[in-house]
Design a protein around this motif. Structure first.
Motif, PDB file in Angstrom:
ATOM      1  N   LYS A  62     -77.517 -27.994  45.524  1.00  0.00           N
ATOM      2  CA  LYS A  62     -78.106 -28.874  44.507  1.00  0.00           C
ATOM      3  C   LYS A  62     -77.038 -29.419  43.566  1.00  0.00           C
ATOM      4  O   LYS A  62     -77.100 -30.575  43.151  1.00  0.00           O
ATOM      5  CB  LYS A  62     -79.168 -28.119  43.710  1.00  0.00           C
ATOM      6  CG  LYS A  62     -80.460 -27.923  44.447  1.00  0.00           C
ATOM      7  CD  LYS A  62     -81.496 -27.273  43.548  1.00  0.00           C
ATOM      8  CE  LYS A  62     -82.835 -27.189  44.225  1.00  0.00           C
ATOM      9  NZ  LYS A  62     -83.864 -26.618  43.339  1.00  0.00           N
ATOM     10  N   MET A  63     -76.050 -28.603  43.227  1.00  0.00           N
ATOM     11  CA  MET A  63     -74.973 -29.065  42.351  1.00  0.00           C
ATOM     12  C   MET A  63     -74.095 -30.101  43.043  1.00  0.00           C
ATOM     13  O   MET A  63     -73.630 -31.039  42.407  1.00  0.00           O
ATOM     14  CB  MET A  63     -74.129 -27.880  41.884  1.00  0.00           C
ATOM     15  CG  MET A  63     -74.839 -26.993  40.892  1.00  0.00           C
ATOM     16  SD  MET A  63     -73.867 -25.569  40.402  1.00  0.00           S
ATOM     17  CE  MET A  63     -72.633 -26.367  39.380  1.00  0.00           C
ATOM     18  N   VAL A  64     -73.865 -29.931  44.338  1.00  0.00           N
ATOM     19  CA  VAL A  64     -73.081 -30.916  45.087  1.00  0.00           C
ATOM     20  C   VAL A  64     -73.817 -32.249  45.125  1.00  0.00           C
ATOM     21  O   VAL A  64     -73.225 -33.309  44.926  1.00  0.00           O
ATOM     22  CB  VAL A  64     -72.779 -30.410  46.515  1.00  0.00           C
ATOM     23  CG1 VAL A  64     -72.261 -31.518  47.394  1.00  0.00           C
ATOM     24  CG2 VAL A  64     -71.787 -29.270  46.459  1.00  0.00           C
ATOM     25  N   ILE A  65     -75.115 -32.197  45.355  1.00  0.00           N
ATOM     26  CA  ILE A  65     -75.908 -33.426  45.408  1.00  0.00           C
ATOM     27  C   ILE A  65     -75.925 -34.112  44.050  1.00  0.00           C
ATOM     28  O   ILE A  65     -75.818 -35.335  43.959  1.00  0.00           O
ATOM     29  CB  ILE A  65     -77.338 -33.124  45.902  1.00  0.00           C
ATOM     30  CG1 ILE A  65     -77.292 -32.716  47.376  1.00  0.00           C
ATOM     31  CG2 ILE A  65     -78.256 -34.319  45.701  1.00  0.00           C
ATOM     32  CD1 ILE A  65     -78.604 -32.202  47.915  1.00  0.00           C
ATOM     33  N   ALA A  66     -76.030 -33.320  42.980  1.00  0.00           N
ATOM     34  CA  ALA A  66     -76.061 -33.897  41.633  1.00  0.00           C
ATOM     35  C   ALA A  66     -74.677 -34.304  41.136  1.00  0.00           C
ATOM     36  O   ALA A  66     -74.558 -35.021  40.149  1.00  0.00           O
ATOM     37  CB  ALA A  66     -76.685 -32.900  40.660  1.00  0.00           C
TER      38      ALA A  66
END
Length: 98
Positions: A62-66
């Motif tokens: 999720k952090m990579v996507i954000a």
């Protein structure tokens, strides 16, 4: 995951993941150990650790996507990699003797 104190996965799915890992782990270790108590404790510890790893992996994705991975800093990645290396060697050496 730790800095925000937010759960990346809903609690119902976390409990389901833990339950599935616990049942599989108990059956696996029950066939390897003589005492059922030992299999129960080891299965609990392994399923707990794997649940935390799955939650951390989901949070990382999720952090990579954000695009917020850069805010963490390189020191955290080095520390996390070191802990993963140590943990994987311990688990591999432990399972090697079974």
């Amino acid at each position: 995951m730790i800095s925000e104190w937010s759960n990346p996965i809903p609690i119902a799915l976390v409990v389901l993941i833990f339950a599935v890992l616990f049942v599989v782990g108990y059956e696996f270790f029950n066939s390897r150990f003589v005492r059922k108590t030992t299999a129960l404790v080891v299965a609990f510890l392994v399923s707990f650790c794997l649940t935390i790893i799955i939650m951390a992996l989901v949070k990382f994705v999720k952090m990579v996507i954000a695009g917020t991975v850069i805010e963490i800093g390189w020191e955290i990645f080095v520390i996390a990699t070191a802990f993963c290396l140590i943990g994987s060697v311990i688990v591999l050496k432990y399972l090697e003797n079974l």
